[in-house]
Design a protein around this motif. Sequence first.
Motif, PDB file in Angstrom:
ATOM      1  N   LEU A  93       4.133 -44.095 -55.337  1.00 37.59           N
ATOM      2  CA  LEU A  93       3.146 -43.794 -54.558  1.00 37.59           C
ATOM      3  C   LEU A  93       3.332 -43.667 -53.148  1.00 37.59           C
ATOM      4  N   CYS A  94       4.553 -45.014 -52.785  1.00 35.64           N
ATOM      5  CA  CYS A  94       4.978 -45.010 -51.288  1.00 35.64           C
ATOM      6  C   CYS A  94       5.623 -43.940 -50.691  1.00 35.64           C
ATOM      7  N   GLU A  95       6.583 -43.110 -51.694  1.00 34.19           N
ATOM      8  CA  GLU A  95       7.188 -42.131 -50.783  1.00 34.19           C
ATOM      9  C   GLU A  95       6.570 -40.865 -51.027  1.00 34.19           C
ATOM     10  N   VAL A 116      -3.198 -36.269 -47.755  1.00 40.22           N
ATOM     11  CA  VAL A 116      -2.637 -36.863 -48.908  1.00 40.22           C
ATOM     12  C   VAL A 116      -2.260 -38.229 -48.475  1.00 40.22           C
ATOM     13  N   LEU A 117      -2.008 -38.458 -47.147  1.00 38.34           N
ATOM     14  CA  LEU A 117      -1.614 -39.879 -46.664  1.00 38.34           C
ATOM     15  C   LEU A 117      -2.720 -40.717 -46.844  1.00 38.34           C
ATOM     16  N   LEU A 118      -3.852 -40.543 -46.273  1.00 41.01           N
ATOM     17  CA  LEU A 118      -5.063 -41.063 -46.194  1.00 41.01           C
ATOM     18  C   LEU A 118      -5.545 -41.371 -47.773  1.00 41.01           C
ATOM     19  N   ASP A 119      -5.292 -40.520 -48.534  1.00 41.36           N
ATOM     20  CA  ASP A 119      -5.657 -40.812 -50.088  1.00 41.36           C
ATOM     21  C   ASP A 119      -4.680 -41.827 -50.619  1.00 41.36           C
ATOM     22  N   GLY A 120      -3.379 -41.901 -50.024  1.00 39.56           N
ATOM     23  CA  GLY A 120      -2.505 -42.881 -50.695  1.00 39.56           C
ATOM     24  C   GLY A 120      -2.849 -44.139 -50.303  1.00 39.56           C
ATOM     25  N   LEU A 121      -3.353 -44.408 -48.707  1.00 41.59           N
ATOM     26  CA  LEU A 121      -3.805 -45.588 -48.288  1.00 41.59           C
ATOM     27  C   LEU A 121      -4.859 -46.147 -49.056  1.00 41.59           C
ATOM     28  N   ALA A 122      -5.838 -45.184 -49.279  1.00 38.01           N
ATOM     29  CA  ALA A 122      -7.215 -45.492 -50.053  1.00 38.01           C
ATOM     30  C   ALA A 122      -6.885 -46.295 -51.282  1.00 38.01           C
ATOM     31  N   THR A 123      -5.699 -45.556 -52.180  1.00 39.71           N
ATOM     32  CA  THR A 123      -5.530 -46.094 -53.325  1.00 39.71           C
ATOM     33  C   THR A 123      -4.942 -47.416 -53.199  1.00 39.71           C
ATOM     34  N   VAL A 124      -4.116 -47.796 -52.090  1.00 35.63           N
ATOM     35  CA  VAL A 124      -3.640 -49.017 -52.045  1.00 35.63           C
ATOM     36  C   VAL A 124      -4.797 -50.057 -51.689  1.00 35.63           C
ATOM     37  N   GLU A 125      -5.843 -49.599 -50.811  1.00 39.42           N
ATOM     38  CA  GLU A 125      -6.975 -50.393 -50.372  1.00 39.42           C
ATOM     39  C   GLU A 125      -7.723 -50.707 -51.609  1.00 39.42           C
ATOM     40  N   ASP A 152       5.128 -55.266 -54.031  1.00 38.01           N
ATOM     41  CA  ASP A 152       4.770 -55.754 -52.722  1.00 38.01           C
ATOM     42  C   ASP A 152       5.968 -55.468 -51.510  1.00 38.01           C
ATOM     43  N   VAL A 153       7.028 -55.848 -51.824  1.00 38.83           N
ATOM     44  CA  VAL A 153       8.222 -55.565 -50.864  1.00 38.83           C
ATOM     45  C   VAL A 153       8.151 -54.153 -50.730  1.00 38.83           C
ATOM     46  N   GLU A 154       8.164 -53.341 -51.823  1.00 41.82           N
ATOM     47  CA  GLU A 154       8.281 -51.830 -51.190  1.00 41.82           C
ATOM     48  C   GLU A 154       7.307 -51.254 -50.312  1.00 41.82           C
ATOM     49  N   LEU A 155       5.929 -51.648 -50.811  1.00 39.84           N
ATOM     50  CA  LEU A 155       4.966 -51.324 -49.896  1.00 39.84           C
ATOM     51  C   LEU A 155       4.713 -51.931 -48.572  1.00 39.84           C
ATOM     52  N   TRP A 156       5.333 -53.098 -48.362  1.00 38.54           N
ATOM     53  CA  TRP A 156       5.171 -53.650 -47.173  1.00 38.54           C
ATOM     54  C   TRP A 156       6.326 -53.039 -46.244  1.00 38.54           C
TER      55      TRP A 156
END
Length: 283
Positions: free
Chosen positions: A140-142, A168-177, A195-199
């Motif tokens: 997801l992050c990549e 695509v980026l906003l959808d990815g952030l929405a998934t994290v949200e 969490d380390v990966e996402l941060w």
Amino acid sequence: MSAPSPFAAPSLRGRIGHDARSGYYPVAHRYRLHLSLSCPHCLQIAVTHSLLGLEDTLPVTLLPALPDAGDDGYLALRPLYEATSHQHRPAAAPVLSDDWSGRIVSTDPAEILTDLARRFPGPDLHPCGAEAAIAAVRQLCELSINAPAQRAGRSDATPDERASALGVLLDGLATVERRLEAGPYLLGEDLTLADVELWVTLVRLDTVHRWHLDAAAVQGIAGHSRVWAYAGRLAGHPAFGRHLDLDGIARRHHTRCLGKEAAGAAIQIVDWAEHAQVRVATG
């Protein structure tokens, strides 16, 4: 947008504790990490090392933000590379080395992270059964944050290409949200490698990719309030914020960058330095 890395070379991929024939046992005071905190992979490893409390077990040698030998990499790493491989390759970080033999164990960031978390004592950052979930967060992050953020900031992209990448980026952030609605961390109540990966991905988005996005794009990215509150909260954690080398990240980016600065550069999403200072003042 950044130039292709001059340090793209096949990884050296020894593993600690996976194969008895390799001789790489999880022994204290045997291994050493060589890290440049301006590199996102190295930042992930530094945070994980601190979360595990390995300061007295596995020492870290910090390298400058930029290699001192140009495309040939870091001079300090050259003896390790020469002792390990007969092939000429750039002496790049991260490196996990074996002090007993003077050779490199691994330069593969994901495998170094997994071996630190699985083979040394400390908090369970890579719990059994969570392998697929951690791998999914890495993907997801990549694919949904890093890659589209870079595409959205390309100066040679068409408006449609930038809009598609931003979507695509906003959808990815929405998934994290949405994931963060269920608990303080991505996989529940405890910190993991996810969490380390996402941060580190969020740090990169705000300190690197943002420079090439327009103001509207950055405003849309900043609108995911739960994501950025989480990022700021982790920056105040001793194992995270202490490793933020904001000046080094900026120098690395501007040295390698090929893109033009855009209006979004003026809109900082998180005051990373302020969160780190709060951690120092209260820790």
